[in-house]
Scaffold this active site. Structure first.
Site, mmCIF file in Angstrom:
data_model
loop_
_atom_site.group_PDB
_atom_site.id
_atom_site.type_symbol
_atom_site.label_atom_id
_atom_site.label_comp_id
_atom_site.label_asym_id
_atom_site.label_seq_id
_atom_site.Cartn_x
_atom_site.Cartn_y
_atom_site.Cartn_z
ATOM 1 N N GLU A 48 30.765 76.460 30.540
ATOM 2 C CA GLU A 48 29.536 75.674 30.669
ATOM 3 C C GLU A 48 28.395 76.061 31.529
ATOM 4 O O GLU A 48 28.837 76.717 32.609
ATOM 5 C CB GLU A 48 30.058 74.198 31.023
ATOM 6 N N LYS A 121 27.208 67.986 23.837
ATOM 7 C CA LYS A 121 27.995 67.064 24.542
ATOM 8 C C LYS A 121 27.648 65.798 24.114
ATOM 9 O O LYS A 121 26.819 65.126 24.578
ATOM 10 C CB LYS A 121 27.838 67.601 26.031
ATOM 11 N N CYS A 162 33.800 70.173 28.544
ATOM 12 C CA CYS A 162 34.063 69.603 30.001
ATOM 13 C C CYS A 162 34.372 68.076 29.838
ATOM 14 O O CYS A 162 35.846 67.810 29.607
ATOM 15 C CB CYS A 162 33.010 69.737 30.895
#
Length: 282
Positions: A48, A121, A162
């Protein structure tokens, strides 16, 4: 690590300690990718924000690109084509309709350099403990709930980013995948407590390999990330791990072993949620 597989599908998770110097980050990423390619990797994933870690999340907005054009995207496409690999480009900021916020996006490039997948995301990290506080929603626009799976000659690749790791329903919605790839920048606090446990759980419950590239070390902005990039097999065994600092975790995807695990413990076929939903609809 040596493979006993006759036709290995070698993968690598790149670990970085990215800074606010975009050009330096891109150069360091290219060196690590080259090392992984020399090791035989054909699927390589970056962490990321591999390209930029500013002093604050909003700083990334200055480097946001329009989807389909930009320095970072051109760089990823060129590297994928140069090495003939599937390159999962960690995340980069892409422009949204809001001038002050961006999408945190993972783009996938095939061996010809074509972009074959995008995932924005959807779960935005929020955490407060004492003086440590994060709220990604201030700078990032959440993507829509759309499970993203890339079809490749090496199997189905599911994408998450994440904080998504904490929401197993996202990965269940992908149905069966061969590899879950989770570019991350876990904080030291949450990573030390939960990173390995969550990754191994996702591998075990989805009976797939998990490739987890991460940021790992002390950053220019004062933040400390947990690191521990790793590759985990469908039984939950860690095949390789890089604790901290730059490097890469690598290993081989064994599709025969993956199928063996699913046959011996057919948990994916034993799921009852679909049946319960059908009953509720009657």
């Amino acid at each position: 690590m040596k493979s006993s597989i006759q036709n290995p599908k070698r993968v690598a998770a790149i670990q970085m300690v990215s800074s606010a110097d975009k050009e330096k980050n891109l150069h360091e990423a290219s060196l690590l990718i080259k090392q992984a390619v020399d090791q035989g990797a054909i699927i390589i994933a970056l962490p990321e924000y591999f390209c930029f870690m500013g002093l604050a999340d909003k700083d990334k907005n200055d480097h946001a690109e329009e989807f389909g054009a930009g320095v970072i995207q051109d760089y990823l496409a060129a590297l994928a084509a140069e090495h003939g690999i599937y390159l999962i480009g960690g995340t980069l900021p892409l422009r949204s309709s809001e001038s002050e916020r961006f999408y945190n996006s993972c783009l996938v490039y095939d061996p010809s350099g074509q972009c074959v997948g995008r995932y924005d995301k959807i779960h935005l990290f929020g955490f407060t403990r004492g003086a440590e506080s994060y709220d990604e929603s201030k700078a990032i626009v959440a993507g829509t709930f759309a499970p993203t799976v890339i079809e490749s000659p090496y199997g189905k690749i599911g994408l998450g980013i994440c904080y998504d790791l904490r929401f197993p329903e996202l990965f269940r919605a992908m149905d069966e995948v061969d590899i879950l790839v989770l570019p991350s920048a876990f904080t030291y606090t949450t990573g030390q407590a939960h990173w390995e446990t969550l990754l191994r759980a996702r591998a075990i419950e989805n009976q797939c390999y998990v490739l987890a590239p991460a940021q790992g070390g002390h950053h220019q902005n004062g933040r400390r990330t947990w690191g521990h990039s790793m590759l985990i097999d469908p039984w939950g065994k860690i095949l390789d791990c890089v604790p901290t600092e730059a490097g890469y975790a690598w290993g081989d995807i064994d599709t025969e072993y993956l199928q063996q695990v699913r046959q011996q413990l057919p948990a994916l076929r034993h799921r009852r949620i679909e049946i319960l939903k059908q009953k509720d609809n009657k």
